[in-house]
Design a protein around this motif. Sequence first.
Motif, PDB file in Angstrom:
ATOM      1  N   GLN A 124      95.280  -2.421  16.335  1.00 57.45           N
ATOM      2  CA  GLN A 124      94.337  -1.138  16.366  1.00 57.45           C
ATOM      3  C   GLN A 124      93.461  -1.193  15.135  1.00 57.45           C
ATOM      4  OE1 GLN A 124      94.322   0.919  19.083  1.00 57.45           O
ATOM      5  NE2 GLN A 124      96.231  -0.829  19.826  1.00 57.45           N
ATOM      6  N   GLU A 125      93.734  -2.116  14.229  1.00 58.01           N
ATOM      7  CA  GLU A 125      92.591  -1.829  12.970  1.00 58.01           C
ATOM      8  C   GLU A 125      91.274  -2.173  13.278  1.00 58.01           C
ATOM      9  OE1 GLU A 125      91.921  -1.076   8.882  1.00 58.01           O
ATOM     10  OE2 GLU A 125      93.680  -0.686  10.216  1.00 58.01           O
ATOM     11  N   LYS A 126      90.849  -3.085  13.956  1.00 54.54           N
ATOM     12  CA  LYS A 126      89.579  -3.513  14.342  1.00 54.54           C
ATOM     13  C   LYS A 126      88.788  -2.245  14.924  1.00 54.54           C
ATOM     14  CE  LYS A 126      89.787  -5.602  18.748  1.00 54.54           C
ATOM     15  NZ  LYS A 126      89.605  -6.853  19.625  1.00 54.54           N
ATOM     16  N   GLU A 127      89.421  -1.274  15.658  1.00 55.95           N
ATOM     17  CA  GLU A 127      88.857  -0.401  16.223  1.00 55.95           C
ATOM     18  C   GLU A 127      88.458   0.873  15.144  1.00 55.95           C
ATOM     19  OE1 GLU A 127      88.086  -0.703  19.221  1.00 55.95           O
ATOM     20  OE2 GLU A 127      89.438  -2.472  19.452  1.00 55.95           O
ATOM     21  N   LYS A 128      88.961   0.786  13.962  1.00 50.48           N
ATOM     22  CA  LYS A 128      88.705   1.690  12.997  1.00 50.48           C
ATOM     23  C   LYS A 128      87.563   1.483  12.234  1.00 50.48           C
ATOM     24  CE  LYS A 128      93.711   2.333  12.239  1.00 50.48           C
ATOM     25  NZ  LYS A 128      94.999   2.030  11.289  1.00 50.48           N
ATOM     26  N   TRP A 129      86.820   0.432  12.592  1.00 51.68           N
ATOM     27  CA  TRP A 129      85.663  -0.030  11.737  1.00 51.68           C
ATOM     28  C   TRP A 129      84.459  -0.553  12.521  1.00 51.68           C
ATOM     29  CZ3 TRP A 129      86.522   1.049   6.607  1.00 51.68           C
ATOM     30  CH2 TRP A 129      87.902   1.046   6.219  1.00 51.68           C
ATOM     31  N   ILE A 130      83.283  -0.245  11.983  1.00 51.28           N
ATOM     32  CA  ILE A 130      81.902  -0.644  12.442  1.00 51.28           C
ATOM     33  C   ILE A 130      81.580  -1.588  11.725  1.00 51.28           C
ATOM     34  CG2 ILE A 130      79.744  -0.038  13.115  1.00 51.28           C
ATOM     35  CD1 ILE A 130      80.621   2.753  13.496  1.00 51.28           C
ATOM     36  N   LEU A 131      81.270  -3.094  11.973  1.00 50.78           N
ATOM     37  CA  LEU A 131      80.436  -3.993  11.273  1.00 50.78           C
ATOM     38  C   LEU A 131      79.126  -4.313  11.998  1.00 50.78           C
ATOM     39  CD1 LEU A 131      80.521  -6.585   9.603  1.00 50.78           C
ATOM     40  CD2 LEU A 131      81.745  -7.761  11.437  1.00 50.78           C
ATOM     41  N   LYS A 132      78.346  -4.159  11.130  1.00 57.84           N
ATOM     42  CA  LYS A 132      76.795  -4.355  11.590  1.00 57.84           C
ATOM     43  C   LYS A 132      76.178  -5.474  10.686  1.00 57.84           C
ATOM     44  CE  LYS A 132      72.396  -2.048  12.636  1.00 57.84           C
ATOM     45  NZ  LYS A 132      72.241  -2.590  13.769  1.00 57.84           N
ATOM     46  N   ASP A 133      75.196  -6.394  11.227  1.00 54.18           N
ATOM     47  CA  ASP A 133      74.326  -7.180  10.813  1.00 54.18           C
ATOM     48  C   ASP A 133      73.185  -6.300   9.894  1.00 54.18           C
ATOM     49  OD1 ASP A 133      75.237  -9.713  10.413  1.00 54.18           O
ATOM     50  OD2 ASP A 133      74.367 -10.189  12.253  1.00 54.18           O
ATOM     51  N   ILE A 134      72.999  -6.543   8.686  1.00 55.42           N
ATOM     52  CA  ILE A 134      71.630  -5.851   8.159  1.00 55.42           C
ATOM     53  C   ILE A 134      70.428  -6.858   7.778  1.00 55.42           C
ATOM     54  CG2 ILE A 134      70.897  -4.526   6.263  1.00 55.42           C
ATOM     55  CD1 ILE A 134      73.028  -3.249   8.101  1.00 55.42           C
ATOM     56  N   GLY A 135      69.334  -6.646   8.649  1.00 55.64           N
ATOM     57  CA  GLY A 135      68.252  -7.891   8.629  1.00 55.64           C
ATOM     58  C   GLY A 135      67.444  -7.517   7.349  1.00 55.64           C
ATOM     59  N   ILE A 136      67.505  -8.561   6.606  1.00 53.14           N
ATOM     60  CA  ILE A 136      66.637  -8.455   5.287  1.00 53.14           C
ATOM     61  C   ILE A 136      65.147  -9.376   5.542  1.00 53.14           C
ATOM     62  CG2 ILE A 136      66.422  -8.969   3.005  1.00 53.14           C
ATOM     63  CD1 ILE A 136      68.546  -7.035   3.754  1.00 53.14           C
ATOM     64  N   ASN A 137      65.453 -10.720   5.558  1.00 49.80           N
ATOM     65  CA  ASN A 137      64.490 -11.591   5.985  1.00 49.80           C
ATOM     66  C   ASN A 137      65.111 -13.063   6.361  1.00 49.80           C
ATOM     67  OD1 ASN A 137      65.117 -12.947   3.658  1.00 49.80           O
ATOM     68  ND2 ASN A 137      63.519 -11.677   2.497  1.00 49.80           N
ATOM     69  N   ALA A 138      64.375 -14.038   6.603  1.00 50.75           N
ATOM     70  CA  ALA A 138      64.850 -15.294   6.947  1.00 50.75           C
ATOM     71  C   ALA A 138      65.876 -15.965   5.853  1.00 50.75           C
ATOM     72  CB  ALA A 138      63.720 -16.188   7.461  1.00 50.75           C
ATOM     73  N   ASP A 139      65.369 -15.425   4.751  1.00 48.30           N
ATOM     74  CA  ASP A 139      66.254 -16.214   3.535  1.00 48.30           C
ATOM     75  C   ASP A 139      67.673 -15.479   3.133  1.00 48.30           C
ATOM     76  OD1 ASP A 139      64.074 -18.160   3.064  1.00 48.30           O
ATOM     77  OD2 ASP A 139      63.159 -16.438   1.873  1.00 48.30           O
ATOM     78  N   TYR A 140      67.993 -14.518   3.598  1.00 45.36           N
ATOM     79  CA  TYR A 140      68.972 -13.579   3.383  1.00 45.36           C
ATOM     80  C   TYR A 140      69.689 -13.265   4.605  1.00 45.36           C
ATOM     81  CZ  TYR A 140      67.339 -13.086  -1.750  1.00 45.36           C
ATOM     82  OH  TYR A 140      67.016 -13.268  -2.885  1.00 45.36           O
ATOM     83  N   VAL A 141      71.194 -12.874   4.309  1.00 43.49           N
ATOM     84  CA  VAL A 141      71.927 -12.378   5.186  1.00 43.49           C
ATOM     85  C   VAL A 141      72.827 -11.250   4.464  1.00 43.49           C
ATOM     86  CG1 VAL A 141      72.174 -14.365   6.781  1.00 43.49           C
ATOM     87  CG2 VAL A 141      73.918 -14.029   5.085  1.00 43.49           C
ATOM     88  N   ALA A 142      72.936 -10.281   5.422  1.00 42.91           N
ATOM     89  CA  ALA A 142      73.472  -9.071   4.531  1.00 42.91           C
ATOM     90  C   ALA A 142      74.478  -8.233   5.957  1.00 42.91           C
ATOM     91  CB  ALA A 142      72.669  -8.011   4.139  1.00 42.91           C
ATOM     92  N   ALA A 143      75.694  -7.548   5.305  1.00 45.94           N
ATOM     93  CA  ALA A 143      76.427  -7.013   6.479  1.00 45.94           C
ATOM     94  C   ALA A 143      76.891  -5.689   5.850  1.00 45.94           C
ATOM     95  CB  ALA A 143      77.414  -7.926   6.796  1.00 45.94           C
ATOM     96  N   MET A 144      77.241  -4.893   6.802  1.00 44.09           N
ATOM     97  CA  MET A 144      77.946  -3.443   6.414  1.00 44.09           C
ATOM     98  C   MET A 144      79.048  -3.229   7.173  1.00 44.09           C
ATOM     99  SD  MET A 144      76.114   0.305   6.635  1.00 44.09           S
ATOM    100  CE  MET A 144      76.191   0.055   8.460  1.00 44.09           C
ATOM    101  N   VAL A 145      79.946  -2.706   6.583  1.00 41.13           N
ATOM    102  CA  VAL A 145      81.330  -2.164   7.462  1.00 41.13           C
ATOM    103  C   VAL A 145      81.508  -0.871   7.008  1.00 41.13           C
ATOM    104  CG1 VAL A 145      83.815  -2.412   7.543  1.00 41.13           C
ATOM    105  CG2 VAL A 145      82.282  -4.410   7.733  1.00 41.13           C
ATOM    106  N   ILE A 146      81.352  -0.070   8.165  1.00 35.33           N
ATOM    107  CA  ILE A 146      82.046   1.587   7.600  1.00 35.33           C
ATOM    108  C   ILE A 146      82.926   1.875   8.771  1.00 35.33           C
ATOM    109  CG2 ILE A 146      79.979   2.179   9.442  1.00 35.33           C
ATOM    110  CD1 ILE A 146      79.620   4.775   7.549  1.00 35.33           C
ATOM    111  N   GLU A 147      83.753   3.056   8.248  1.00 30.85           N
ATOM    112  CA  GLU A 147      84.656   3.618   9.133  1.00 30.85           C
ATOM    113  C   GLU A 147      84.110   4.123  10.423  1.00 30.85           C
ATOM    114  OE1 GLU A 147      88.338   5.609   7.173  1.00 30.85           O
ATOM    115  OE2 GLU A 147      86.573   6.024   5.599  1.00 30.85           O
ATOM    116  N   SER A 148      84.676   4.071  11.647  1.00 31.70           N
ATOM    117  CA  SER A 148      84.360   4.308  12.900  1.00 31.70           C
ATOM    118  C   SER A 148      83.902   5.796  12.882  1.00 31.70           C
ATOM    119  CB  SER A 148      85.164   3.852  14.011  1.00 31.70           C
ATOM    120  OG  SER A 148      85.233   2.666  14.029  1.00 31.70           O
ATOM    121  N   GLY A 149      82.874   6.139  13.890  1.00 30.55           N
ATOM    122  CA  GLY A 149      82.358   7.564  13.965  1.00 30.55           C
ATOM    123  C   GLY A 149      80.976   7.426  14.460  1.00 30.55           C
TER     124      GLY A 149
END
Length: 253
Positions: free
Chosen positions: A217-242
């Motif tokens: 059930q743990e994976k349902e408690k969180w939202i994971l999203k890519d955060i687009g910066i530019n072609a040189d960087y990658v970024a991600a965000m995780v936040i509690e669901s809602g």
Amino acid sequence: MNFDKSEHSIVWHKNPGNYLLNDQNVHLWLATQNIENDYIASLYAILSNDEKERANRFYFEKDRNSYIVSRALLRILIGKYLNQKPDSIIFKYAKYDKPYISEHLNYLNLQFNVSHSHGKVLIGFTKIRNIGVDIELVRTLEGAADIVNRNFSQYERHIYNSLPKSLQDRAFFNCWTRKEAFIKAIGKGLTYPLDAFTVSIAPMEEARLLDVKNDSQEKEKWILKDIGINADYVAAMVIESGECQLACYKWEW
């Protein structure tokens, strides 16, 4: 939730006219750490004594300045959200050294997380809900394959090793930023094993938390999203669901 699933939906705006957060808002801030040395001195001045001591322990000036800029910007932004002077913000530290704002100042129950990499700093803010962010410059990292095969989950290892070499650098940092963001969101630091959960990693694949070992059930408690910066960087965000209303801003020094 209101998140568009594509990282390409990210639009970075100029500073907002106000700094207001409701329970659904998620604010991300992106800034450069490459600023004039004269300005670095003014940012250093707003740090606490323990932050100054930590800054002074860095051997290389570039690393010292990166720390000063990211920590000062965190203070500046918290000050704007809480209507406080940046140098008045008091941080405390949870069990695994995750910082939080002293309760007597934090009337908004403001939550935050910070990451920086090679000249850029990313900071996330929410009310109430836990958040984790991570940013990385995509580069060829010596020993990346060993890190993958020693520390990542079986699925992640399989995907990484099946990709052509030209895609492995981005896949590695896709995986790394998503894992770091999750670990930071749950507040357990590096004590949490990297192979205890699985994320999607293939370039152009949607960012997803696929599995958390021993807790279906743990994976349902969180939202994971890519955060687009530019072609040189990658970024991600995780936040509690809602319900989430994401706004992204570029800080102008």
